[in-house]
Scaffold this motif. Structure first.
Motif, PDB file in Angstrom:
ATOM      1  N   ALA A  13       0.853  -1.187   0.000  1.00 43.56           N
ATOM      2  CA  ALA A  13       0.000   0.000   0.000  1.00 43.56           C
ATOM      3  C   ALA A  13       0.888   1.236   0.000  1.00 43.56           C
ATOM      4  O   ALA A  13       1.918   1.268   0.687  1.00 43.56           O
ATOM      5  CB  ALA A  13      -0.901   0.027   1.230  1.00 43.56           C
ATOM      6  N   ARG A  14       0.506   2.226  -0.780  1.00 45.66           N
ATOM      7  CA  ARG A  14       1.239   3.498  -0.800  1.00 45.66           C
ATOM      8  C   ARG A  14       0.342   4.572  -0.214  1.00 45.66           C
ATOM      9  O   ARG A  14      -0.716   4.885  -0.764  1.00 45.66           O
ATOM     10  CB  ARG A  14       1.668   3.857  -2.219  1.00 45.66           C
ATOM     11  N   VAL A  15       0.765   5.122   0.906  1.00 46.17           N
ATOM     12  CA  VAL A  15      -0.010   6.134   1.620  1.00 46.17           C
ATOM     13  C   VAL A  15       0.505   7.513   1.242  1.00 46.17           C
ATOM     14  O   VAL A  15       1.674   7.838   1.503  1.00 46.17           O
ATOM     15  CB  VAL A  15       0.097   5.936   3.145  1.00 46.17           C
ATOM     16  N   ARG A  16      -0.347   8.323   0.609  1.00 42.23           N
ATOM     17  CA  ARG A  16       0.068   9.673   0.243  1.00 42.23           C
ATOM     18  C   ARG A  16       0.110  10.561   1.483  1.00 42.23           C
ATOM     19  O   ARG A  16      -0.829  10.576   2.287  1.00 42.23           O
ATOM     20  CB  ARG A  16      -0.899  10.273  -0.777  1.00 42.23           C
ATOM     21  N   VAL A  17       1.229  11.294   1.617  1.00 46.74           N
ATOM     22  CA  VAL A  17       1.429  12.208   2.739  1.00 46.74           C
ATOM     23  C   VAL A  17       1.804  13.563   2.148  1.00 46.74           C
ATOM     24  O   VAL A  17       2.987  13.852   1.947  1.00 46.74           O
ATOM     25  CB  VAL A  17       2.537  11.709   3.692  1.00 46.74           C
ATOM     26  N   PRO A  18       0.842  14.402   1.802  1.00 44.77           N
ATOM     27  CA  PRO A  18       1.150  15.678   1.153  1.00 44.77           C
ATOM     28  C   PRO A  18       2.187  16.498   1.916  1.00 44.77           C
ATOM     29  O   PRO A  18       2.058  16.728   3.123  1.00 44.77           O
ATOM     30  CB  PRO A  18      -0.212  16.388   1.136  1.00 44.77           C
ATOM     31  N   GLY A  19       3.225  16.896   1.198  1.00 39.59           N
ATOM     32  CA  GLY A  19       4.297  17.661   1.816  1.00 39.59           C
ATOM     33  C   GLY A  19       5.127  16.862   2.788  1.00 39.59           C
ATOM     34  O   GLY A  19       6.036  17.403   3.426  1.00 39.59           O
ATOM     35  N   GLY A  20       4.822  15.553   2.929  1.00 35.31           N
ATOM     36  CA  GLY A  20       5.539  14.718   3.891  1.00 35.31           C
ATOM     37  C   GLY A  20       5.182  15.008   5.332  1.00 35.31           C
ATOM     38  O   GLY A  20       5.815  14.466   6.246  1.00 35.31           O
ATOM     39  N   VAL A  21       4.170  15.818   5.574  1.00 34.84           N
ATOM     40  CA  VAL A  21       3.859  16.270   6.937  1.00 34.84           C
ATOM     41  C   VAL A  21       2.930  15.286   7.639  1.00 34.84           C
ATOM     42  O   VAL A  21       1.836  14.990   7.164  1.00 34.84           O
ATOM     43  CB  VAL A  21       3.226  17.672   6.917  1.00 34.84           C
ATOM     44  N   LEU A  22       3.380  14.797   8.783  1.00 32.46           N
ATOM     45  CA  LEU A  22       2.598  13.881   9.613  1.00 32.46           C
ATOM     46  C   LEU A  22       2.484  14.432  11.021  1.00 32.46           C
ATOM     47  O   LEU A  22       3.475  14.906  11.591  1.00 32.46           O
ATOM     48  CB  LEU A  22       3.280  12.508   9.693  1.00 32.46           C
ATOM     49  N   THR A  23       1.301  14.363  11.601  1.00 34.95           N
ATOM     50  CA  THR A  23       1.187  14.639  13.025  1.00 34.95           C
ATOM     51  C   THR A  23       1.686  13.421  13.797  1.00 34.95           C
ATOM     52  O   THR A  23       1.823  12.325  13.237  1.00 34.95           O
ATOM     53  CB  THR A  23      -0.274  14.915  13.417  1.00 34.95           C
ATOM     54  N   VAL A  24       1.951  13.611  15.069  1.00 31.06           N
ATOM     55  CA  VAL A  24       2.388  12.486  15.900  1.00 31.06           C
ATOM     56  C   VAL A  24       1.331  11.384  15.886  1.00 31.06           C
ATOM     57  O   VAL A  24       1.656  10.192  15.792  1.00 31.06           O
ATOM     58  CB  VAL A  24       2.675  12.964  17.339  1.00 31.06           C
ATOM     59  N   ARG A  25       0.066  11.770  15.971  1.00 26.05           N
ATOM     60  CA  ARG A  25      -1.010  10.774  15.956  1.00 26.05           C
ATOM     61  C   ARG A  25      -1.000   9.976  14.658  1.00 26.05           C
ATOM     62  O   ARG A  25      -1.185   8.756  14.663  1.00 26.05           O
ATOM     63  CB  ARG A  25      -2.353  11.478  16.145  1.00 26.05           C
TER      64      ARG A  25
END
Length: 438
Positions: free
Chosen positions: A42-54
Motif C-alpha cells: 500500500a502506498r499512503v500519500r502524505v502531502p508535503g511529507g507532513v505527519l502529526t504524531v497521531r
C-alpha cells in the motif's frame, strides 16, 4: 474549482513527443493495493511529507499489525506499507481513515505533493509554504475533475530555495520575491508570475487544464511532459486565471537548478533535527524514537523528505538537546553524519520482494557501502532488473543486475553516451566505478 470557459484550439508544439498510455494507471494507493512477492503493498500519500504524531503512531501500528512492521519512504515523501496480508484492505482503510490519512477516497492516489522540508524552520526560504500546502490539498480533494489525475502526477511547492523545484514535478510553484510566486509546468519554456496568495488555486487550475487538454487532444497521458503542448497549456492556464481575476504574467523560464543529492543538511538545522533512513527503510524502533521525539515538541509533527529522510521541527532547540537526540537516533541506525555514503546510495526493493528482480540489491548495496565513495559524488542506484524502478533523475551511476549473476554499471550523464563497466560480484565495485568515473 474554476468554471469551464471557452478555450482556443490547440497549436502544435515541438517541445515533446506525444506519449499515449495503452493501459490504465496501476499506481498503488491505500484502497488499491499492489501484489508483490512479499505480500500486498500500500502506498499512503502524505502531502508535503507532513505527519502529526497521531498519524505517525497510526502508521506504525498499522505496519506492525497488518504488514512487515517497517515503514518504507518513497522519493515523493510518501510511505509504503509492505508485506500486507490478503484481505486486509478494509482494516487498512479504517485505520488510516481514523488517523486523518484518507480525507477523500476518490482522491487518495492523486494527493502527490512535495514541499520544501525546512520551509519556515531555517529562515532560508522566501516564504513558509505550509499555508500553500494546506490550501492545495484541500482544493485538490474538493475538485471532481482532479479525481482523474494519474497517481504519478506530481505537485511541488518550493519556498524559493530551489530544492523541490528540481524534482521534475508536473506543476511547480516556487516562491519569488515581493510576495509573488512562479508557476512552472513540466518543461514549458515560459513560467507564470502571479500573486503568492493565488499559488494554490493556480496549481489546481493547471492540473485541471492539463486534464482537459489531454482529453481534447485524444492523448491518453499521465504526466505533463508526455503532452506535446506544454507552452500552449501554460497559455490556457493564464487565460483561466485571468478570467478568475488573477493576474499572471508570462516570463522566460530560468534555470531552477538541481536538488541537493542528499536533501536537507543532516543533524541540527536551526529549529529542526534532520536524519536519513538508509534505503528509505524505517524499522519499528527507529520510527518509535522519531515519533517519541516529535511528541515532546511544540509542533508535534514529522516531515518526510523526497530524499528518504525525516525532519523534526524542534522550536528553541538547544545544542545539548540536539546532541543528545541525534546520538539516540544514530544508535538506531539512522544516519546523522553529513559525510555518510548512505546519502548517495539508493536501491529498488529487489529480492525477495519483487519477482522480476535478479538479485537482493539492498543486501549487495549494504555490503559494498564503503566503495560508494568512488562515485565522484554522484548518486549510486542499485536495480534488480532493467526497469530500474525508482531511479533518480539526472547524472548518476546505475548498478543493474544482469541474468546469470553480476551487475552492469553505467554512468548516466544527460546529453552524453553512458560509460559502462561490468562486475561479477560486489567485491569488484570500486574497480568498476574507477572505469567509468573520471
Amino acid at each position: 474549482m474554476l468554471a469551464a470557459m471557452p478555450t482556443p484550439p490547440l497549436r502544435s508544439s515541438s517541445q515533446a513527443t506525444a506519449v499515449t498510455r495503452d493501459r490504465g494507471d496501476a499506481c498503488p494507493g491505500t484502497l488499491r493495493l499492489h501484489a508483490a512477492d512479499d505480500g500486498a503493498l500500500a502506498r499512503v500519500r502524505v502531502p508535503g511529507g507532513v505527519l502529526t504524531v497521531r498519524q505517525a503512531e497510526a502508521l506504525a501500528e498499522t505496519a506492525l499489525r497488518l504488514g512487515d512492521g517497517d515503514l518504507h519512504l518513497t522519493s515523493r515523501g510518501n510511505v509504503q506499507l509492505r508485506g500486507l496480508a490478503d484481505g486486509c484492505g478494509a482494516a487498512l482503510a479504517e485505520s488510516l481513515d481514523a488517523a486523518g490519512l484518507l480525507p477523500s477516497a476518490g482522491h487518495e492516489r492523486v494527493r502527490n505533493i512535495v514541499a520544501s522540508p525546512l520551509s519556515g524552520l531555517d529562515g532560508r526560504g522566501l516564504r513558509d509554504v505550509r499555508p500553500w500546502l494546506s490550501a492545495l490539498d484541500t482544493a485538490l480533494c474538493a475538485s471532481e475533475a482532479a479525481r482523474e489525475l494519474s497517481g504519478r502526477f506530481l505537485f511541488a511547492l518550493d519556498d524559493g530555495r530551489g530544492d523541490v523545484a528540481g524534482l521534475d514535478a508536473d506543476v511547480t510553484v516556487r516562491a519569488a520575491g515581493r510576495g509573488r510566486a512562479a508557476l512552472l509546468l513540466g518543461t514549458a519554456e515560459e513560467t507564470l508570475l502571479l500573486p503568492g496568495d493565488a499559488a494554490p488555486r493556480a496549481a489546481l487550475t493547471a492540473a485541471e487544464a492539463f486534464l482537459r487538454t489531454a482529453r481534447e487532444s485524444g492523448a491518453r497521458v499521465w504526466r505533463v511532459t508526455e503532452l506535446p503542448l506544454q507552452d500552449e497549456l501554460l497559455h490556457r492556464v493564464r487565460d483561466r486565471l485571468a478570467a478568475a481575476g488573477i493576474d499572471a504574467v508570462g516570463r522566460a523560464r530560468t534555470e531552477t537548478g538541481r536538488p541537493p543529492a542528499g536533501g536537507p543538511p543532516l543533524g541540527a538545522v536551526c529549529d529542526a533535527l534532520s536524519v536519513h533512513a538508509p534505503l528509505g527503510r524505517l524499522t519499528a524502533l527507529q520510527w518509535r524514537e522519531l515519533t517519541a521525539l516529535a511528541s515532546t515538541t511544540a509542533r508535534r509533527e514529522l516531515r518526510l523528505t523526497p530524499w528518504r529522510g525525516v525532519v523534526i521541527p524542534v522550536p528553541g532547540l538547544s545544542e545539548e538537546r540536539a546532541a543528545d537526540a541525534l546520538a539516540r537516533l544514530s544508535m538506531t541506525g539512522l544516519v546523522t553524519d553529513p559525510a555518510s555514503p548512505w546519502l548517495r546510495v539508493g536501491a529498488c526493493v529487489g529480492r525477495p520482494g519483487c519477482a522480476k528482480s535478479l538479485a537482493d540489491v539492498r543486501a549487495d548495496a549494504t555490503a559494498s557501502l564503503d566503495a560508494a565513495g568512488h562515485t565522484g559524488g554522484l548518486p549510486l542506484y542499485w536495480s534488480g532488473c532493467e526497469r530500474r524502478c525508482g531511479h533518480p533523475r539526472g547524472e548518476r551511476v546505475d548498478v543493474v543486475a544482469v541474468p546469470g549473476g553480476g551487475y552492469e554499471l553505467s554512468r548516466t550523464t544527460p546529453g552524453q553516451a553512458p560509460r559502462t563497466a561490468s562486475m561479477a560480484g560486489t567485491g569488484q565495485l570500486a574497480t568498476a566505478l574507477a572505469e567509468i568515473t573520471p
